[in-house]
Design a protein around this motif. Structure first.
Motif, PDB file in Angstrom:
ATOM      1  N   VAL A  96       0.836  -1.192   0.000  1.00 20.62           N
ATOM      2  CA  VAL A  96       0.000   0.000   0.000  1.00 20.62           C
ATOM      3  C   VAL A  96       0.873   1.245   0.000  1.00 20.62           C
ATOM      4  N   LEU A  97       0.658   2.118  -0.994  1.00 17.20           N
ATOM      5  CA  LEU A  97       1.334   3.414  -1.008  1.00 17.20           C
ATOM      6  C   LEU A  97       0.317   4.442  -0.544  1.00 17.20           C
ATOM      7  N   ARG A  98       0.669   5.118   0.561  1.00 12.75           N
ATOM      8  CA  ARG A  98      -0.312   6.068   1.094  1.00 12.75           C
ATOM      9  C   ARG A  98       0.019   7.476   0.658  1.00 12.75           C
ATOM     10  N   GLN A 106       0.120  14.256  -4.042  1.00 13.81           N
ATOM     11  CA  GLN A 106       0.027  13.166  -5.004  1.00 13.81           C
ATOM     12  C   GLN A 106       0.851  11.956  -4.514  1.00 13.81           C
ATOM     13  N   ILE A 107       0.539  10.751  -4.942  1.00 14.32           N
ATOM     14  CA  ILE A 107       1.343   9.609  -4.490  1.00 14.32           C
ATOM     15  C   ILE A 107       2.482   9.331  -5.458  1.00 14.32           C
ATOM     16  N   VAL A 145      -1.267  -0.932  -4.487  1.00 12.39           N
ATOM     17  CA  VAL A 145      -2.490  -0.345  -3.930  1.00 12.39           C
ATOM     18  C   VAL A 145      -2.187   1.093  -3.547  1.00 12.39           C
ATOM     19  N   PHE A 146      -3.012   2.020  -4.030  1.00 14.17           N
ATOM     20  CA  PHE A 146      -2.828   3.442  -3.704  1.00 14.17           C
ATOM     21  C   PHE A 146      -3.994   3.888  -2.827  1.00 14.17           C
ATOM     22  N   THR A 196      -4.876  -0.989  -7.600  1.00 15.80           N
ATOM     23  CA  THR A 196      -6.092  -0.620  -6.894  1.00 15.80           C
ATOM     24  C   THR A 196      -5.911   0.790  -6.348  1.00 15.80           C
ATOM     25  N   VAL A 197      -6.914   1.638  -6.600  1.00 14.75           N
ATOM     26  CA  VAL A 197      -6.849   2.988  -6.049  1.00 14.75           C
ATOM     27  C   VAL A 197      -8.090   3.194  -5.192  1.00 14.75           C
ATOM     28  N   VAL A 198      -7.849   3.543  -3.943  1.00 14.52           N
ATOM     29  CA  VAL A 198      -8.980   3.702  -3.031  1.00 14.52           C
ATOM     30  C   VAL A 198      -8.943   5.093  -2.402  1.00 14.52           C
TER      31      VAL A 198
END
Lengths: 242, 414, 263
Positions: B73-75, B80-81, B95-96, B124-126
């Protein structure tokens, strides 16, 4: 049978149909255990009075009791009444058997039935046919059977013999007398005064919506001086109109 | 000497032409993706192991492949990520999470800026303001990503996939929900949009403007609050898409405005308040589509030029077709109308008398919206019948001269 | 068993022999079966039946209802000389008409659907909405028919009035509503319009059907009141309640007349 002293108590009964004053203050006390003839010219109010007793017509004013019960919309007092209308009208599609079953059903299970008239009139073979196929006289017989079926305390009969042949008519009169013998009361409206003379104990004479005479047949005759009911009533009518 | 420097030195010593694989893991020698990118050379692969990484904006300036292993997971936060500025970057299996909305800049989980040939796949972007943002990108493939927005309000939610001034993209198999627009294209050309699912977005399922020569096939646009809108574009092909359950005042499964030389074929428009709306369009071919159970199947404004409706199916709509003027020039042919009362005596599969799909009552409702409450009343049936006998208001031009008796219509060339 | 149920039973027995009732059932059967034969699937047949239900059901309920009460005169007079109260009599009479009419509706439309179940699955929800609305309309318009028959002694006038009531409910009223909509286009019309709808039982039945069959179009309304009324279960609730009121209120006034009436 715990019959009250009088079967009908009426005071101040009035009824208007539109502009027509049909009953103009009826006061009556009909004693029990008697055959009372109801006579009067056409439009005197006989049928309206009878329908009032049955609750079919609602008087505009006055107090009315039948068999000790006030006529106020409660239908239960009619358990003790047998009624035969002037011209019997039945649902056309029902057969005689269905008709009798229906009336039995509505009355609940009576202790005993009086189907003597059914045999007297020889109606049994007609009962399987729809009512609409029966002749006027046969319908009248059926109507009589229905009226007497439950041994009512009070029989209200409106021109009962009008459509009957002489044999049936005779049998019917015997039935009336027998019914009185068992203690029932009978109110009998008729134009056939000779017939009334044979069976009636009392006479109510109605004219223009009022009771002009109520008493034993013998008193009516002595009052008018005529030995025949027909003449006596005619005399009353002349008095009333003049 | 820090391990950081060691790795850097090692990478410099690596023989040219061989690509290496670098591993990022919490507590490992490369604890951040930023560090790995510093260490990597063009052509390297970076594997990000399972864990949660909170870093400042990550900028990819080298041609690398970044792979997630065990859904790392990249938080984000209030920035911006990840931003891609190099060509031919691949991003897969990451996963973002959580990029907060901003009134100043269009923050995205993944931003591609002036890059070519990127491949963004199975990510996945949440809960991100924008999901994937392409600016001046070219030749990129965006495949199989799942982008789920916070679905708060239109102003606090960006688009799931946003493309500006890009070309030659392939956008396929993504699932987009809960954003402002599921797919947004502006000045984007020659792009293929295939088999995506765009649903429950706050505005449009797909929204594009000034984007010529793009094709949209096999996508599903379901229950987006404002349907879909395509505008000011040439050479658009929309085929085999499904536009479903867009409901509300002035809301259409597909709203087309100022489209030129475009095709809308083989799509399904079902259970929308309005199925297809066309305004100011020129030479648009509407063919082989199904219009089922919509309030209005198709609404075609009178300013449409050279528009043709052929071999479509109109069934169980409250109104099949409506328009705003009696001088409409749209042509109808060989469509199937479930309301068609005519007959086919010569048995060629087409009705022998023409069918006028615009009811007088649809015309009345167009001008007096509340009158809709009289739909299906006997009085309105009488009005419609009277109009059929002696037309005074409905446009004669909009008449199907050869209505099909069945659907699909008989004959070749479906 | 109460007298009302007894009266109802006799009426049922009588009415099943009525050839008009038979004709009504056959017409419904033939229509529904015909629509299936013309190549419709269940969904399309139901859409075609909507108009039938909205036009035929009130017409049949009104005309049968008035004639039935006039024809039942002998029966009423006979029973009222027996120990049967007027309330029970009235309830039995109405039930004896409304019930078979509803059963004929259910059978006449429902049977063909069952017969074609193999070829075309039954759209259960739509069918239930259609038949349910049909039964509610039957109940309301038989009640109104009773009120008409009790108002007019003369059967020709009663029958004529029933036809006029049908014509008003089915055609004239909606024409008037359309006139209102187009004349007062610049005014807020939502509440007056919904009130007008509530005042016509036929329109109420129609709107109940719209809420199922045209919900996508109804969602296109811009007004907030429409949205609230038509977009939520509120509309269905109010519609059902109002249509029930259209049964209960005429029955109540009818009973009042029936109790006071001379036979």
């Amino acid at each position: 049978m715990s019959a009250p002293r009088s079967v009908v108590e009426a005071s101040g009964i009035t009824k208007r149909f539109g502009k027509l004053d049909v009953l103009r203050g009826i006061d009556l006390s009909v004693p029990s255990g008697r055959i009372t003839g109801l006579v009067g010219p056409n439009a005197a109010g006989k049928t309206t009075l009878i329908k009032s007793l049955l609750g079919l017509v609602r008087p505009d004013a006055g107090r009315l009791e039948v068999l000790g019960q006030p006529v106020n919309g409660d239908e239960r007092y009619r358990h003790a009444i047998g009624y035969m209308p002037q011209a019997a009208r039945f649902p056309e599609n029902l057969t005689g058997v269905e008709l009798l079953d229906m009336v039995r059903d509505l009355r609940g299970t009576p202790p005993s039935e009086d189907s003597e008239l059914l045999d007297t009139f020889g109606l049994a073979p007609e009962l399987a046919k729809p009512v609409r196929t029966l002749s006027g006289g046969t319908r009248q017989k059926l109507s009589a059977v229905v009226a007497f079926l439950f041994q009512p305390d009070l029989l209200i009969l409106d021109e009962p013999t009008a459509g009957l042949d002489p044999v049936a008519s005779g049998a019917f009169k015997e039935k009336l007398l027998a019914t009185r013998e068992r203690g029932a009361s009978i109110l009998l409206a008729s134009h056939t005064l000779a017939e009334l003379e044979e069976v009636a104990d009392d006479i109510i004479f109605l004219l223009e919506g009022r009771v002009r005479f109520h008493g034993p047949v013998a008193r009516l005759m002595s009052l008018t001086g005529f030995a025949r009911l027909e003449k006596a009533v005619a005399a009353l009518m002349r008095q009333g109109i003049s | 000497m820090s391990p950081w420097l060691l790795v850097a030195l090692w990478s410099l010593q690596a023989p040219a032409g061989t690509s290496r694989t670098l591993h990022v893991s919490p507590g490992g020698p490369l604890p951040t993706l930023t560090a790995a990118l510093e260490a990597a050379a063009a052509g390297d692969t970076i594997v990000v192991r399972s864990g949660v990484y909170q870093e400042p904006e990550i900028v990819v300036r080298k041609r690398v492949t970044i792979l997630g292993e065990g859904a790392p997971v990249l938080r984000g936060g209030d920035h911006q990520i990840l931003r891609i500025v190099a060509d031919s970057v691949t991003l897969r299996g990451l996963v973002f999470r959580d990029v907060s909305p901003s009134a100043v800049d269009d923050r995205a989980a993944i931003r591609v800026e002036g890059a070519r040939g990127c491949r963004i796949e199975d990510n996945t972007v949440v809960n991100s303001y924008f999901g994937i943002y392409l600016a001046k990108a070219a030749g990129c493939a965006i495949l199989g990503n799942r982008i789920t927005g916070p679905a708060t309000t239109e102003s606090l939610t960006g688009n799931a996939i946003h493309s500006w001034s890009s070309e030659d993209l392939v956008i396929e198999g993504n699932v987009l929900r809960g954003h402002r627009d599921g797919l947004y294209f502006e000045f984007t050309t020659d792009t293929k949009v295939r088999d995506n699912v765009s649903t429950a977005n706050l505005r449009y399922g797909i929204h594009f403007m000034f984007s010529h020569g793009c094709s949209y096939t096999g996508n599903r646009f379901i229950a987006n609050r404002a349907g879909s809108a395509v505008m000011y574009s040439r050479g658009v092909v929309m085929e085999g898409n499904r536009f479903l359950e867009s409901r509300g005042a002035s809301i259409y499964g597909l709203l087309g405005k100022d489209l030129v030389d475009s095709r809308i074929t083989g799509n399904l428009f079902a259970s929308n308040t309005g199925g297809l709306y066309l305004e100011g369009v020129i030479r648009v071919e509407v063919r082989g589509n199904e219009f089922m159970s919509n309030g209005w199947g198709a609404v075609v404004m009178a300013d449409a030029e050279g528009t043709r409706f052929e071999r479509n199916r109109f069934q169980e709509n409250s109104f099949d077709v409506s328009t705003n003027g009696a001088n409409a020039t749209t042509r109808f042919a060989e469509n199937y109308w479930d309301r068609y009362p005519g007959y086919d005596l010569d048995g060629d599969g087409y009705g022998d008398v023409p069918f006028a799909p615009v009811r007088l009552f649809a015309f009345i409702v167009q001008q007096h919206d509340p009158a809709l409450i009289l739909q299906r009343s006997f009085f309105v049936s009488l009005l419609d019948a009277a109009e059929r006998v002696a037309p005074i208001l409905t446009p004669r031009m909009m008449e199907d001269a050869r209505p099909s008796m069945a659907w699909p219509a008989p004959g070749i060339g479906q | 068993m109460s007298n009302a149920v007894k009266v109802l039973r006799y009426q049922l027995r009588d009415i099943v022999r009525n050839r008009w009732m038979l004709a009504y059932g056959l017409v419904l059967l033939a229509l529904t079966e015909g629509l299936f034969r013309l190549g419709g699937d269940g969904g399309r047949v139901i859409l075609s039946l909507l108009n039938v239900v909205l036009i035929l059901v009130p017409l049949v309920a009104l005309t049968f209802g008035t004639l039935y009460l006039y024809n039942a005169r002998e029966f009423i007079e006979l029973l009222l000389t027996q120990p049967v109260g007027r309330g029970a009599m009235f309830a039995g009479l109405w039930g004896g008409l409304a019930l078979p009419l509803c059963l004929i509706l259910l059978g006449g439309i429902g049977l063909p659907f069952l017969l074609h179940v193999a070829a075309s699955p039954i759209p259960t929800r739509s069918l239930v909405v259609l038949l349910g609305t049909g039964c509610l309309l039957t109940a309301a318009f038989t009640a109104i028919a009773f009120l008409i028959a009790l108002r007019f002694e003369d059967r020709a006038r009663g029958f004529g009035s029933a036809l006029v009531v049908w014509l008003i409910c089915a055609v004239v009223y909606d024409g008037m509503v359309l006139l209102v909509v187009t004349t007062f286009r610049d005014y807020p019309l939502e509440t007056p319009l919904l009130t007008l709808i509530l005042l016509n039982p036929l329109d109420l039945g129609r709107v109940l059907l719209l809420l199922d069959f045209d919900v996508a179009a109804l969602m296109g309304y811009t007004g907030a009141v429409f949205k609230r009324f038509l977009g939520t279960s509120l509309g269905i609730g109010v519609g059902l309640a109002a249509l029930s009121a259209w049964t209960i209120v005429p029955l109540w006034f009818g009973l009042r007349r029936f109790r006071r009436r001379d036979f």
